[in-house]
Design an enzyme around this catalytic site. Structure first.
Site, mmCIF file in Angstrom:
data_model
loop_
_atom_site.group_PDB
_atom_site.id
_atom_site.type_symbol
_atom_site.label_atom_id
_atom_site.label_comp_id
_atom_site.label_asym_id
_atom_site.label_seq_id
_atom_site.Cartn_x
_atom_site.Cartn_y
_atom_site.Cartn_z
ATOM 1 N N GLU A 150 -1.600 -5.502 8.664
ATOM 2 C CA GLU A 150 -1.149 -4.684 9.833
ATOM 3 C C GLU A 150 -1.919 -4.798 11.065
ATOM 4 O O GLU A 150 -3.016 -4.509 10.892
ATOM 5 C CB GLU A 150 -0.728 -3.533 9.195
ATOM 6 N N ASP B 294 0.741 -1.202 -0.098
ATOM 7 C CA ASP B 294 -0.028 0.092 0.046
ATOM 8 C C ASP B 294 0.679 1.236 -0.001
ATOM 9 O O ASP B 294 0.101 2.259 -0.059
ATOM 10 C CB ASP B 294 -0.934 0.066 1.177
ATOM 11 N N SER B 295 2.000 1.149 0.201
ATOM 12 C CA SER B 295 3.075 2.127 -0.236
ATOM 13 C C SER B 295 2.841 2.851 -1.558
ATOM 14 O O SER B 295 3.283 3.820 -2.052
ATOM 15 C CB SER B 295 4.632 1.898 -0.103
ATOM 16 N N LYS C 223 -1.476 -9.294 2.900
ATOM 17 C CA LYS C 223 -0.671 -8.915 4.238
ATOM 18 C C LYS C 223 -1.453 -7.788 5.003
ATOM 19 O O LYS C 223 -2.258 -7.176 4.241
ATOM 20 C CB LYS C 223 0.627 -8.324 3.930
ATOM 21 N N ASP D 238 -0.888 -5.984 -0.046
ATOM 22 C CA ASP D 238 -1.574 -5.433 1.150
ATOM 23 C C ASP D 238 -2.759 -5.184 1.031
ATOM 24 O O ASP D 238 -3.594 -4.862 0.055
ATOM 25 C CB ASP D 238 -0.637 -4.013 1.232
ATOM 26 N N GLU E 258 9.031 -4.279 10.752
ATOM 27 C CA GLU E 258 9.339 -2.930 10.261
ATOM 28 C C GLU E 258 9.859 -2.109 11.328
ATOM 29 O O GLU E 258 9.080 -2.003 12.538
ATOM 30 C CB GLU E 258 8.181 -2.308 9.408
#
Length: 275
Positions: free
Chosen positions: A120, A49-50, A118, A88, A187
């Site tokens: 978070e 999602d960067s 993925k 993501d 991270e």
């Protein structure tokens, strides 16, 4: 009668088998040309999602949508043949409930063909990890510095720097491992903590600003290519200067147009060849 072709891509079980035997190299990609170039070198490509910040110049990762991520993921899958592709799940697409997470994850897999998702979050999302894995969706967890939590963390700050904070992150990673995640992205956490998590857990650890002791490493591709501007994160390294190559090519093109040396008749249609 259907014919089953042998899979050529690196699979999630293959990635898991690398633990303790070889390091995993992973990079991000969100467009086909970059993904195609990375495919022959890396084990895993993350459609991160960067993309929001790198591809759309958004201030953070919070505004990108499931539909946008699915479209980018599909492009990456179409452009590659070897790397395991993970996507993501965007902010707001999985936090409400495990059922919401499954509906969105299943839609993203169906639309793109990726191998897994993925998410978070800490222990509170371990139930979601279990719900997805039990229903056939591989999960890569992400703990420590979590960009989707930028507002509650007060910015992009290193995590796990005290004994109490380190213990909580270790418990977060362990909860996802017990829930069935195949790996966890670590991270922006203290190096000793990342090394401890890697040693303590049977699942993969993928580091970004964590430790060389992790089972693998991931970076944002634009950071290693010099396409992220002058500021390079502490945990990244510039391995090439694609920005200069692009500048040079654009300058040479513009100069050729202005000097009328491009295009020539060789680049045109309907021109009779000279006798």
């Amino acid at each position: 009668m259907s014919v089953h072709r042998p899979a050529q891509r690196v699979t999630v079980p293959q990635l898991m088998a690398y633990k303790g035997t070889r390091k995993i190299a992973a990079l991000t990609a969100y467009i086909a040309p970059i993904a195609r170039l990375l495919d022959e070198s890396v084990d895993m490509i993350l459609v991160g999602d960067s993309t929001a910040m790198v591809g759309y110049d958004m201030p953070d990762t919070l505004s990108i949508t499931t539909e946008m991520m699915s479209a980018h993921a599909a492009a990456v899958v179409r452009a590659t043949q070897q790397a395991c592709v993970i996507v993501d799940m965007p902010f707001g697409s999985y936090q409400q409930s495990p059922s919401q997470a499954f509906a969105n994850a299943a839609a993203m897999l169906a639309a793109s063909g990726v191998a897994g998702v993925k998410i978070e979050g800490g222990r509170v999302l371990a139930e979601t990890t279990r719900f997805l894995v039990d229903r056939g969706i591989p999960v890569l967890a992400h703990v420590g510095l979590m960009p989707q939590y930028v507002n509650t963390m007060g910015g992009f700050k290193a995590q796990g720097m005290t004994d109490v904070a380190a213990r909580l992150i270790l418990e977060d990673a362990r909860a996802h491992a017990q829930a069935g995640a195949f790996g966890v992205v670590l991270e922006g956490i203290s190096e000793p903590l990342a090394r401890q998590i890697t040693a303590d857990l049977d699942i993969l650890t993928i580091g970004i600003g964590a430790s060389p002791g992790c089972d693998g490493q991931i970076l944002v591709t634009e950071d290693i290519l010099g396409l992220s501007g002058d500021r390079i994160p502490k945990f990244a390294k510039r391995f090439g200067d694609a920005a200069q190559v692009i500048r040079d090519a654009a300058r040479d093109y513009a100069q050729s147009v202005r000097e009328e040396t491009f295009p020539t008749l060789d680049h045109c249609f309907g021109v009779r060849p000279k006798a």
